[in-house]
Design a protein around this motif. Structure first.
Motif, PDB file in Angstrom:
ATOM      1  N   MET A   1      69.450  17.274  13.572  1.00 48.15           N
ATOM      2  CA  MET A   1      69.245  15.951  12.985  1.00 48.15           C
ATOM      3  C   MET A   1      70.595  15.275  12.766  1.00 48.15           C
ATOM      4  SD  MET A   1      67.300  14.956   9.451  1.00 48.15           S
ATOM      5  CE  MET A   1      67.190  13.249   8.921  1.00 48.15           C
ATOM      6  N   THR A   2      70.735  14.042  13.227  1.00 46.33           N
ATOM      7  CA  THR A   2      71.988  13.312  13.130  1.00 46.33           C
ATOM      8  C   THR A   2      72.337  13.018  11.678  1.00 46.33           C
ATOM      9  OG1 THR A   2      71.574  12.284  15.280  1.00 46.33           O
ATOM     10  CG2 THR A   2      73.223  11.250  13.874  1.00 46.33           C
ATOM     11  N   LYS A   3      73.567  13.376  11.287  1.00 46.19           N
ATOM     12  CA  LYS A   3      74.048  13.135   9.933  1.00 46.19           C
ATOM     13  C   LYS A   3      75.261  12.199  10.010  1.00 46.19           C
ATOM     14  CE  LYS A   3      75.018  17.375   8.936  1.00 46.19           C
ATOM     15  NZ  LYS A   3      75.429  18.584   8.152  1.00 46.19           N
ATOM     16  N   LEU A   4      75.154  11.054   9.344  1.00 45.73           N
ATOM     17  CA  LEU A   4      76.186  10.036   9.428  1.00 45.73           C
ATOM     18  C   LEU A   4      77.024   9.996   8.155  1.00 45.73           C
ATOM     19  CD1 LEU A   4      74.103   7.098  10.939  1.00 45.73           C
ATOM     20  CD2 LEU A   4      75.569   8.708  12.179  1.00 45.73           C
ATOM     21  N   ALA A   5      78.337   9.930   8.334  1.00 49.96           N
ATOM     22  CA  ALA A   5      79.267   9.768   7.223  1.00 49.96           C
ATOM     23  C   ALA A   5      79.971   8.424   7.363  1.00 49.96           C
ATOM     24  CB  ALA A   5      80.293  10.900   7.204  1.00 49.96           C
ATOM     25  N   ALA A   6      80.081   7.683   6.280  1.00 48.76           N
ATOM     26  CA  ALA A   6      80.750   6.387   6.305  1.00 48.76           C
ATOM     27  C   ALA A   6      82.264   6.578   6.259  1.00 48.76           C
ATOM     28  CB  ALA A   6      80.295   5.538   5.125  1.00 48.76           C
ATOM     29  N   ASN A   7      82.961   5.978   7.193  1.00 50.30           N
ATOM     30  CA  ASN A   7      84.415   6.015   7.168  1.00 50.30           C
ATOM     31  C   ASN A   7      84.901   4.885   6.256  1.00 50.30           C
ATOM     32  OD1 ASN A   7      87.233   5.253   8.013  1.00 50.30           O
ATOM     33  ND2 ASN A   7      86.964   7.105   9.225  1.00 50.30           N
ATOM     34  N   LEU A   8      85.429   5.234   5.102  1.00 51.30           N
ATOM     35  CA  LEU A   8      85.768   4.228   4.102  1.00 51.30           C
ATOM     36  C   LEU A   8      87.058   3.487   4.404  1.00 51.30           C
ATOM     37  CD1 LEU A   8      84.750   6.001   0.774  1.00 51.30           C
ATOM     38  CD2 LEU A   8      83.383   4.581   2.317  1.00 51.30           C
ATOM     39  N   THR A   9      87.818   3.952   5.383  1.00 49.71           N
ATOM     40  CA  THR A   9      88.973   3.183   5.822  1.00 49.71           C
ATOM     41  C   THR A   9      88.542   1.966   6.632  1.00 49.71           C
ATOM     42  OG1 THR A   9      90.277   5.219   5.925  1.00 49.71           O
ATOM     43  CG2 THR A   9      91.169   3.304   7.074  1.00 49.71           C
ATOM     44  N   MET A  10      87.424   2.100   7.352  1.00 49.27           N
ATOM     45  CA  MET A  10      86.956   1.047   8.257  1.00 49.27           C
ATOM     46  C   MET A  10      85.783   0.242   7.698  1.00 49.27           C
ATOM     47  SD  MET A  10      88.863   1.514  11.082  1.00 49.27           S
ATOM     48  CE  MET A  10      88.038   1.184  12.645  1.00 49.27           C
TER      49      MET A  10
ATOM     50  N   LEU B   1      80.654  11.338  28.709  1.00 48.28           N
ATOM     51  CA  LEU B   1      80.578  11.778  27.325  1.00 48.28           C
ATOM     52  C   LEU B   1      79.673  12.991  27.139  1.00 48.28           C
ATOM     53  CD1 LEU B   1      80.297   8.241  25.683  1.00 48.28           C
ATOM     54  CD2 LEU B   1      82.336   9.688  25.751  1.00 48.28           C
ATOM     55  N   THR B   2      78.443  12.905  27.629  1.00 43.30           N
ATOM     56  CA  THR B   2      77.472  13.964  27.375  1.00 43.30           C
ATOM     57  C   THR B   2      77.937  15.303  27.948  1.00 43.30           C
ATOM     58  OG1 THR B   2      75.640  12.394  27.343  1.00 43.30           O
ATOM     59  CG2 THR B   2      75.086  14.691  27.740  1.00 43.30           C
ATOM     60  N   ASN B   3      78.330  15.316  29.199  1.00 41.60           N
ATOM     61  CA  ASN B   3      78.741  16.576  29.816  1.00 41.60           C
ATOM     62  C   ASN B   3      80.010  17.142  29.178  1.00 41.60           C
ATOM     63  OD1 ASN B   3      76.582  16.688  31.571  1.00 41.60           O
ATOM     64  ND2 ASN B   3      77.665  15.674  33.237  1.00 41.60           N
ATOM     65  N   THR B   4      80.921  16.263  28.776  1.00 37.12           N
ATOM     66  CA  THR B   4      82.144  16.727  28.129  1.00 37.12           C
ATOM     67  C   THR B   4      81.833  17.363  26.783  1.00 37.12           C
ATOM     68  OG1 THR B   4      83.424  14.997  29.231  1.00 37.12           O
ATOM     69  CG2 THR B   4      84.432  16.055  27.327  1.00 37.12           C
ATOM     70  N   ILE B   5      80.960  16.729  26.011  1.00 40.12           N
ATOM     71  CA  ILE B   5      80.565  17.293  24.715  1.00 40.12           C
ATOM     72  C   ILE B   5      79.896  18.644  24.903  1.00 40.12           C
ATOM     73  CG2 ILE B   5      78.968  16.999  22.780  1.00 40.12           C
ATOM     74  CD1 ILE B   5      79.586  13.966  22.967  1.00 40.12           C
TER      75      ILE B   5
ATOM     76  N   GLN C   1      81.565  24.228  21.547  1.00 38.18           N
ATOM     77  CA  GLN C   1      82.011  25.286  20.638  1.00 38.18           C
ATOM     78  C   GLN C   1      83.375  24.988  20.018  1.00 38.18           C
ATOM     79  OE1 GLN C   1      79.910  27.729  19.724  1.00 38.18           O
ATOM     80  NE2 GLN C   1      78.506  26.568  21.021  1.00 38.18           N
ATOM     81  N   LEU C   2      84.114  24.062  20.617  1.00 37.62           N
ATOM     82  CA  LEU C   2      85.419  23.684  20.083  1.00 37.62           C
ATOM     83  C   LEU C   2      85.361  22.415  19.240  1.00 37.62           C
ATOM     84  CD1 LEU C   2      87.784  24.306  23.151  1.00 37.62           C
ATOM     85  CD2 LEU C   2      87.452  25.776  21.149  1.00 37.62           C
ATOM     86  N   ILE C   3      84.233  21.724  19.243  1.00 35.46           N
ATOM     87  CA  ILE C   3      84.126  20.439  18.552  1.00 35.46           C
ATOM     88  C   ILE C   3      83.708  20.673  17.104  1.00 35.46           C
ATOM     89  CG2 ILE C   3      82.900  18.236  18.428  1.00 35.46           C
ATOM     90  CD1 ILE C   3      82.742  18.289  21.485  1.00 35.46           C
ATOM     91  N   GLY C   4      84.601  20.317  16.179  1.00 35.52           N
ATOM     92  CA  GLY C   4      84.312  20.513  14.773  1.00 35.52           C
ATOM     93  C   GLY C   4      83.815  19.271  14.072  1.00 35.52           C
ATOM     94  N   HIS C   5      84.067  18.109  14.668  1.00 36.37           N
ATOM     95  CA  HIS C   5      83.672  16.851  14.033  1.00 36.37           C
ATOM     96  C   HIS C   5      83.569  15.791  15.124  1.00 36.37           C
ATOM     97  CE1 HIS C   5      83.118  14.099  10.698  1.00 36.37           C
ATOM     98  NE2 HIS C   5      84.117  13.335  11.095  1.00 36.37           N
TER      99      HIS C   5
ATOM    100  N   GLY D   1      72.843  21.150  20.051  1.00 35.90           N
ATOM    101  CA  GLY D   1      73.009  22.013  18.891  1.00 35.90           C
ATOM    102  C   GLY D   1      74.131  21.619  17.959  1.00 35.90           C
ATOM    103  N   TYR D   2      74.640  20.387  18.080  1.00 35.87           N
ATOM    104  CA  TYR D   2      75.672  19.934  17.149  1.00 35.87           C
ATOM    105  C   TYR D   2      75.041  19.689  15.786  1.00 35.87           C
ATOM    106  CZ  TYR D   2      79.317  17.218  14.894  1.00 35.87           C
ATOM    107  OH  TYR D   2      80.257  16.759  13.999  1.00 35.87           O
ATOM    108  N   THR D   3      75.566  20.327  14.758  1.00 36.80           N
ATOM    109  CA  THR D   3      74.981  20.235  13.428  1.00 36.80           C
ATOM    110  C   THR D   3      75.934  19.612  12.408  1.00 36.80           C
ATOM    111  OG1 THR D   3      75.711  22.492  12.901  1.00 36.80           O
ATOM    112  CG2 THR D   3      73.487  22.232  13.816  1.00 36.80           C
ATOM    113  N   GLY D   4      77.103  19.170  12.860  1.00 37.01           N
ATOM    114  CA  GLY D   4      78.081  18.593  11.942  1.00 37.01           C
ATOM    115  C   GLY D   4      77.808  17.126  11.649  1.00 37.01           C
TER     116      GLY D   4
END
Length: 259
Positions: free
Chosen positions: A1-10, A189-193, A198-202, A232-235
């Motif tokens: 499930m997509t989880k969105l965080a607001a970037n408060l700088t932008m 984008l999709t294939n690169t992700i 396994q290396l993508i943390g955020h 399977g990205y859960t971040g």
């Protein structure tokens, strides 16, 4: 499930920074991120987070003289001590704020420094930072940035980031994958992700061109959100975009994209 965080700088720049926490919570966000906390006391920021029931998912290591155009110093051979002092400062803030991952902007290659020398310095600095953060249970991230917005930035694509992680040799170093920057630099984008998941943390987002909210440009974000979930990205996904008008007026993109 997509989880969105607001970037408060932008986002929510219509109000003073310290009031953006309340604005983000009021807009339905459960998490936030921003570039730097260092102009404020960690206690004040922690109180804002707690008062608005927000999680802080990311901030950056100190990145040199930002107002003067510096975008990180990790690849600067003459500023190793300054970089490492900044690591300890970032850890102190992260522990107070409950942050579990910190991003390192590696910097623009200084004039007169070869890329080889910059690489050697960067690998050593990242190895130091990754291990220092690991001792505190905090992950270290590195972010490829497009060379159109920041000419001369050392780290500009996903494959280079993966190679850099291999050179550092730490299991506590990951990629901050900014969709906007990587659309400009490499597309696919999709294939690169999927290849580097396994290396993508955020993950961070903005549309292109313009770096505005999703739905204003060429990126099919509805499809991409589905692919991130399927992979399977859960971040968290940080909303690091420039609203076309006001933040509030542009937030309809979330419902339009099913997130």
């Amino acid at each position: 499930m997509t989880k969105l965080a607001a970037n408060l700088t932008m986002l929510f720049t219509e109000v003073p920074f310290i009031d953006r926490f309340e604005a983000a919570a009021r807009a339905g966000f459960q998490a936030v991120e921003f570039l730097f906390p260092y102009a404020y006391s960690a206690r004040d920021l922690s109180e804002r987070l707690k008062a608005n029931k927000l999680e802080l998912v990311l901030h950056n290591l100190p990145a040199g003289h930002w107002e003067a155009g510096e975008r990180g110093i990790a690849c600067h051979p003459d500023r190793v001590a300054e970089f490492r002092d900044g690591v300890w400062t970032a850890i102190a803030y992260a522990k107070e704020l409950g942050v579990k991952q910190l991003n390192c902007l590696v910097g623009i290659v200084p004039q007169g420094v070869t890329r080889q020398d910059a690489q050697v310095t960067l690998v050593d600095n990242l190895r130091f930072a990754a291990e220092a953060l690991k001792d505190e249970g905090i992950r270290l991230l590195i972010e490829p940035i497009n060379s159109y917005d920041i000419p001369g930035f050392f780290l500009t694509n996903t494959a280079q980031a993966a190679s850099l992680i291999a050179a550092v040799g730490s299991d506590n170093l990951f990629i901050q994958y900014d969709i906007y920057h990587m659309q400009r630099m490499e597309g696919e984008l999709t294939n690169t992700i999927k290849k580097h998941l396994q290396l993508i943390g955020h993950v961070q987002l903005a549309d292109n061109p313009g770096r505005n909210e999703p739905g204003t440009g060429e990126i099919n974000y509805r499809y991409l959100f589905q692919q991130l979930d399927a992979a399977g990205y859960t971040g968290w996904i940080g909303c690091e975009y420039k609203p076309r008008t006001t933040t509030e007026a542009g937030l309809g993109w979330r419902a339009a994209h099913g997130v």
